[in-house]
Design a protein around this motif. Structure first.
Motif, PDB file in Angstrom:
ATOM      1  N   GLN A  59       0.834  -1.195   0.000  1.00 18.87           N
ATOM      2  CA  GLN A  59       0.000   0.000   0.000  1.00 18.87           C
ATOM      3  C   GLN A  59       0.871   1.249   0.000  1.00 18.87           C
ATOM      4  O   GLN A  59       0.562   2.233  -0.677  1.00 18.87           O
ATOM      5  N   ASN A  60       1.968   1.210   0.739  1.00 23.04           N
ATOM      6  CA  ASN A  60       2.909   2.323   0.774  1.00 23.04           C
ATOM      7  C   ASN A  60       3.500   2.569  -0.612  1.00 23.04           C
ATOM      8  O   ASN A  60       3.565   3.713  -1.082  1.00 23.04           O
ATOM      9  N   PHE A  61       3.935   1.498  -1.276  1.00 23.90           N
ATOM     10  CA  PHE A  61       4.481   1.640  -2.624  1.00 23.90           C
ATOM     11  C   PHE A  61       3.428   2.180  -3.588  1.00 23.90           C
ATOM     12  O   PHE A  61       3.723   3.029  -4.428  1.00 23.90           O
ATOM     13  N   MET A  62       2.196   1.690  -3.486  1.00 24.09           N
ATOM     14  CA  MET A  62       1.140   2.169  -4.379  1.00 24.09           C
ATOM     15  C   MET A  62       0.880   3.658  -4.147  1.00 24.09           C
ATOM     16  O   MET A  62       0.678   4.413  -5.101  1.00 24.09           O
ATOM     17  N   GLY A  63       0.914   4.077  -2.909  1.00 26.73           N
ATOM     18  CA  GLY A  63       0.759   5.497  -2.617  1.00 26.73           C
ATOM     19  C   GLY A  63       1.850   6.319  -3.282  1.00 26.73           C
ATOM     20  O   GLY A  63       1.591   7.353  -3.899  1.00 26.73           O
ATOM     21  N   ARG A  64       3.067   5.831  -3.184  1.00 26.36           N
ATOM     22  CA  ARG A  64       4.198   6.526  -3.808  1.00 26.36           C
ATOM     23  C   ARG A  64       4.060   6.528  -5.322  1.00 26.36           C
ATOM     24  O   ARG A  64       4.262   7.553  -5.967  1.00 26.36           O
ATOM     25  N   TYR A  65       3.720   5.369  -5.899  1.00 26.89           N
ATOM     26  CA  TYR A  65       3.579   5.268  -7.350  1.00 26.89           C
ATOM     27  C   TYR A  65       2.490   6.205  -7.857  1.00 26.89           C
ATOM     28  O   TYR A  65       2.663   6.880  -8.864  1.00 26.89           O
ATOM     29  N   LEU A  66       1.369   6.234  -7.177  1.00 27.50           N
ATOM     30  CA  LEU A  66       0.273   7.111  -7.590  1.00 27.50           C
ATOM     31  C   LEU A  66       0.631   8.587  -7.402  1.00 27.50           C
ATOM     32  O   LEU A  66       0.289   9.430  -8.228  1.00 27.50           O
ATOM     33  N   PHE A  67       1.326   8.893  -6.337  1.00 28.54           N
ATOM     34  CA  PHE A  67       1.718  10.273  -6.062  1.00 28.54           C
ATOM     35  C   PHE A  67       2.705  10.784  -7.110  1.00 28.54           C
ATOM     36  O   PHE A  67       2.604  11.915  -7.581  1.00 28.54           O
ATOM     37  N   GLU A  68       3.693   9.933  -7.467  1.00 35.05           N
ATOM     38  CA  GLU A  68       4.740  10.339  -8.401  1.00 35.05           C
ATOM     39  C   GLU A  68       4.418   9.998  -9.854  1.00 35.05           C
ATOM     40  O   GLU A  68       5.132  10.427 -10.756  1.00 35.05           O
ATOM     41  N   GLY A  69       3.380   9.203 -10.086  1.00 33.95           N
ATOM     42  CA  GLY A  69       3.061   8.787 -11.449  1.00 33.95           C
ATOM     43  C   GLY A  69       4.041   7.761 -11.987  1.00 33.95           C
ATOM     44  O   GLY A  69       4.335   7.743 -13.179  1.00 33.95           O
ATOM     45  N   LEU A  70       4.535   6.888 -11.133  1.00 27.92           N
ATOM     46  CA  LEU A  70       5.471   5.834 -11.555  1.00 27.92           C
ATOM     47  C   LEU A  70       4.690   4.620 -12.052  1.00 27.92           C
ATOM     48  O   LEU A  70       4.032   3.942 -11.275  1.00 27.92           O
ATOM     49  N   GLY A  71       4.739   4.352 -13.328  1.00 28.28           N
ATOM     50  CA  GLY A  71       4.092   3.171 -13.883  1.00 28.28           C
ATOM     51  C   GLY A  71       2.581   3.248 -13.949  1.00 28.28           C
ATOM     52  O   GLY A  71       1.942   2.337 -14.457  1.00 28.28           O
ATOM     53  N   VAL A  72       2.013   4.300 -13.417  1.00 27.13           N
ATOM     54  CA  VAL A  72       0.562   4.531 -13.427  1.00 27.13           C
ATOM     55  C   VAL A  72       0.333   6.026 -13.644  1.00 27.13           C
ATOM     56  O   VAL A  72       1.248   6.834 -13.479  1.00 27.13           O
ATOM     57  N   ALA A  73      -0.880   6.388 -14.004  1.00 27.45           N
ATOM     58  CA  ALA A  73      -1.211   7.805 -14.117  1.00 27.45           C
ATOM     59  C   ALA A  73      -1.162   8.445 -12.732  1.00 27.45           C
ATOM     60  O   ALA A  73      -1.599   7.839 -11.746  1.00 27.45           O
ATOM     61  N   GLN A  74      -0.621   9.629 -12.657  1.00 29.13           N
ATOM     62  CA  GLN A  74      -0.559  10.330 -11.378  1.00 29.13           C
ATOM     63  C   GLN A  74      -1.980  10.606 -10.878  1.00 29.13           C
ATOM     64  O   GLN A  74      -2.828  11.081 -11.626  1.00 29.13           O
TER      65      GLN A  74
END
Length: 83
Positions: A59-74
């Motif tokens: 969940q922490n990684f997903m939060g980071r990915y979503l926040f930074e737009g890493l591999g997913v839309a921001q």
């Protein structure tokens, strides 16, 4: 000697045993490029599956990915939900 590609094959063969830890570990491997080609979109897929199972590190990684737009839309509002 580390055999991470073999570990990925073994995880994949587990089929029904896709636990939160397995999904998270695969996400980490794709996140860091450890034994595989680094791919944030693939890492996000595995982190999302583990996060849906309630695994806090994912969940922490997903939060980071979503926040930074890493591999997913921001998506900052969704990111805040994970963080």
């Amino acid at each position: 000697m580390r055999t991470l590609p073999l570990a990925l094959v073994m995880f994949s063969l587990c089929g029904a045993a896709h636990t939160q830890e397995v999904e998270y570990t695969q996400g980490l491997q794709y996140h860091s490029g450890d034994g595989v080609v680094q791919n944030y979109a693939t890492a996000a897929k595995f982190f999302a599956e583990a996060a849906e199972l309630g695994y806090a590190p994912a969940q922490n990684f997903m939060g980071r990915y979503l926040f930074e737009g890493l591999g997913v839309a921001q998506d900052i509002p969704a990111a805040i939900g994970f963080l």
